[in-house]
Motif scaffolding. Structure first.
Motif, mmCIF file in Angstrom:
data_model
loop_
_atom_site.group_PDB
_atom_site.id
_atom_site.type_symbol
_atom_site.label_atom_id
_atom_site.label_comp_id
_atom_site.label_asym_id
_atom_site.label_seq_id
_atom_site.Cartn_x
_atom_site.Cartn_y
_atom_site.Cartn_z
ATOM 1 N N GLU A 150 0.837 -1.210 0.000
ATOM 2 C CA GLU A 150 0.000 0.000 0.000
ATOM 3 C C GLU A 150 0.868 1.255 0.000
ATOM 4 O OE1 GLU A 150 -3.662 2.202 2.399
ATOM 5 O OE2 GLU A 150 -2.829 0.336 3.190
ATOM 6 N N GLN A 151 1.911 1.272 0.821
ATOM 7 C CA GLN A 151 2.800 2.430 0.875
ATOM 8 C C GLN A 151 3.498 2.648 -0.475
ATOM 9 O OE1 GLN A 151 5.074 0.991 4.220
ATOM 10 N NE2 GLN A 151 4.217 2.556 5.595
ATOM 11 N N LYS A 152 3.900 1.556 -1.135
ATOM 12 C CA LYS A 152 4.536 1.667 -2.464
ATOM 13 C C LYS A 152 3.581 2.332 -3.451
ATOM 14 C CE LYS A 152 7.241 -2.589 -2.166
ATOM 15 N NZ LYS A 152 7.434 -3.919 -2.743
ATOM 16 N N TYR A 153 2.318 1.892 -3.444
ATOM 17 C CA TYR A 153 1.341 2.438 -4.376
ATOM 18 C C TYR A 153 1.068 3.913 -4.091
ATOM 19 C CZ TYR A 153 -2.996 3.159 -6.944
ATOM 20 O OH TYR A 153 -3.962 3.661 -7.789
ATOM 21 N N LEU A 154 0.901 4.261 -2.824
ATOM 22 C CA LEU A 154 0.625 5.652 -2.473
ATOM 23 C C LEU A 154 1.812 6.551 -2.826
ATOM 24 C CD1 LEU A 154 -1.253 5.160 0.919
ATOM 25 C CD2 LEU A 154 -2.232 5.732 -1.322
ATOM 26 N N ARG A 155 3.017 6.055 -2.634
ATOM 27 C CA ARG A 155 4.195 6.841 -3.010
ATOM 28 C C ARG A 155 4.248 7.005 -4.532
ATOM 29 N NH1 ARG A 155 9.789 6.323 -0.113
ATOM 30 N NH2 ARG A 155 8.466 7.330 1.422
ATOM 31 N N PHE A 156 3.916 5.950 -5.270
ATOM 32 C CA PHE A 156 3.881 6.027 -6.732
ATOM 33 C C PHE A 156 2.901 7.115 -7.181
ATOM 34 C CE2 PHE A 156 2.005 4.821 -10.811
ATOM 35 C CZ PHE A 156 3.136 4.664 -11.602
ATOM 36 N N LEU A 157 1.704 7.121 -6.590
ATOM 37 C CA LEU A 157 0.693 8.133 -6.942
ATOM 38 C C LEU A 157 1.185 9.542 -6.629
ATOM 39 C CD1 LEU A 157 -2.652 6.528 -5.687
ATOM 40 C CD2 LEU A 157 -1.780 6.643 -8.036
ATOM 41 N N GLU A 158 1.885 9.672 -5.518
ATOM 42 C CA GLU A 158 2.393 10.981 -5.101
ATOM 43 C C GLU A 158 3.522 11.455 -6.031
ATOM 44 O OE1 GLU A 158 5.281 12.131 -1.514
ATOM 45 O OE2 GLU A 158 3.338 11.390 -0.817
ATOM 46 N N GLN A 159 4.431 10.552 -6.364
ATOM 47 C CA GLN A 159 5.581 10.932 -7.180
ATOM 48 C C GLN A 159 5.243 11.054 -8.663
ATOM 49 O OE1 GLN A 159 8.335 7.791 -5.942
ATOM 50 N NE2 GLN A 159 9.590 9.341 -4.936
ATOM 51 N N TYR A 160 4.334 10.205 -9.154
ATOM 52 C CA TYR A 160 4.064 10.143 -10.592
ATOM 53 C C TYR A 160 2.564 10.166 -10.887
ATOM 54 C CZ TYR A 160 8.814 8.323 -10.153
ATOM 55 O OH TYR A 160 10.131 8.160 -9.826
ATOM 56 N N PRO A 161 1.870 11.230 -10.491
ATOM 57 C CA PRO A 161 0.420 11.245 -10.708
ATOM 58 C C PRO A 161 0.034 11.104 -12.180
ATOM 59 C CG PRO A 161 1.231 13.432 -10.085
ATOM 60 C CD PRO A 161 2.368 12.472 -9.910
ATOM 61 N N GLN A 162 0.846 11.639 -13.092
ATOM 62 C CA GLN A 162 0.531 11.552 -14.515
ATOM 63 C C GLN A 162 0.642 10.116 -15.045
ATOM 64 O OE1 GLN A 162 3.226 12.622 -13.030
ATOM 65 N NE2 GLN A 162 4.917 13.052 -14.377
ATOM 66 N N LEU A 163 1.549 9.331 -14.468
ATOM 67 C CA LEU A 163 1.700 7.945 -14.923
ATOM 68 C C LEU A 163 0.507 7.092 -14.515
ATOM 69 C CD1 LEU A 163 5.473 7.116 -14.315
ATOM 70 C CD2 LEU A 163 4.311 7.416 -16.499
ATOM 71 N N SER A 164 -0.060 7.364 -13.354
ATOM 72 C CA SER A 164 -1.182 6.550 -12.888
ATOM 73 C C SER A 164 -2.380 6.651 -13.821
ATOM 74 C CB SER A 164 -1.577 6.940 -11.464
ATOM 75 O OG SER A 164 -2.079 8.264 -11.435
ATOM 76 N N ILE A 165 -2.436 7.724 -14.601
ATOM 77 C CA ILE A 165 -3.532 7.927 -15.548
ATOM 78 C C ILE A 165 -3.203 7.286 -16.900
ATOM 79 C CG2 ILE A 165 -4.855 9.687 -16.803
ATOM 80 C CD1 ILE A 165 -4.086 11.595 -14.430
ATOM 81 N N ARG A 166 -1.929 7.286 -17.271
ATOM 82 C CA ARG A 166 -1.523 6.879 -18.621
ATOM 83 C C ARG A 166 -1.102 5.409 -18.744
ATOM 84 N NH1 ARG A 166 2.448 11.744 -20.425
ATOM 85 N NH2 ARG A 166 2.533 10.557 -22.370
ATOM 86 N N VAL A 167 -0.786 4.783 -17.631
ATOM 87 C CA VAL A 167 -0.226 3.430 -17.653
ATOM 88 C C VAL A 167 -1.253 2.430 -17.128
ATOM 89 C CG1 VAL A 167 1.598 1.983 -16.665
ATOM 90 C CG2 VAL A 167 2.122 4.318 -17.381
ATOM 91 N N PRO A 168 -1.430 1.299 -17.815
ATOM 92 C CA PRO A 168 -2.379 0.283 -17.335
ATOM 93 C C PRO A 168 -2.029 -0.197 -15.921
ATOM 94 C CG PRO A 168 -1.672 -0.215 -19.572
ATOM 95 C CD PRO A 168 -0.806 0.916 -19.089
#
Length: 194
Positions: A150-168
């Protein structure tokens, strides 16, 4: 267009003369990639410094079972490639392919090294980029070995919000080193908490 994007990127990072910018432009090659087209395939030697002017690519390996292990993504104004293969001349263990139609500016290692030797401001910019890249890599290793899924995912969203929209989502799971099912569960739990 892609070359202009690259030159704008350089001008935001450092100050080059018109003559130096022309020297950079003279060694740039444009590569257009269709979605799913390879920029690099495992077993090939990587020979370029690659700047993403448009689109999104991923770098990944395949294990013996055919499972993908995504090492990184690169979008506009990011660099990509296989630094180990570029430096050693050894075949790459990675694949790089386009997740979207993409435009990449390529500069051969020889030409890039000459730019660094001839243009001190360009060399300083490259060193700053490499230092930032190293820091990001250290952070990624720390995240991978220290945080919960969960922490990995939340950090990913925080660091790369644009990727979470563009990447499957399945590719995000691979990047985070978790299963798609785990990511789905985390996303549902996170949505319920809001």
């Amino acid at each position: 267009m892609a070359i202009e994007i690259f030159l704008n990127y350089i001008q935001e990072k450092t100050s080059l003369t018109a003559e130096e910018l022309q020297q950079v432009t003279s060694v740039c090659q444009l590569k257009k990639l269709r979605k799913r087209q390879y920029l690099l395939q495992e077993g090939d030697v990587w020979k370029y410094n690659a700047f993403i002017a448009k689109g999104c690519v991923r770098t990944y390996t395949l294990d013996e079972k055919g499972n993908e292990h995504i090492v990184n993504f690169a979008i506009e104004n990011w660099w990509t490639g296989d630094r180990e293969s570029l430096t050693t001349g050894e075949p790459s263990i990675f694949n790089i392919d386009a997740l979207e139609n993409s435009e990449v500016v390529l500069i051969t290692k020889t030409a890039f090294d000459k730019l660094c030797a001839d243009i001190p401001a360009f060399n300083a910019m490259v060193n700053a980029i490499l230092q930032k890249s190293f820091i990001v890599s250290q952070g990624r290793i720390h995240t991978f070995i220290s945080l919960t899924a969960e922490q990995k995912y939340l950090r990913f969203l925080e660091q790369y919000p644009q990727l979470s929209i563009r990447v499957p989502q399945g590719m995000i799971a691979s990047y985070l080193g978790i299963t798609p099912e785990t990511l789905s569960r985390i996303r549902n739990q996170t949505a319920r908490k809001k």
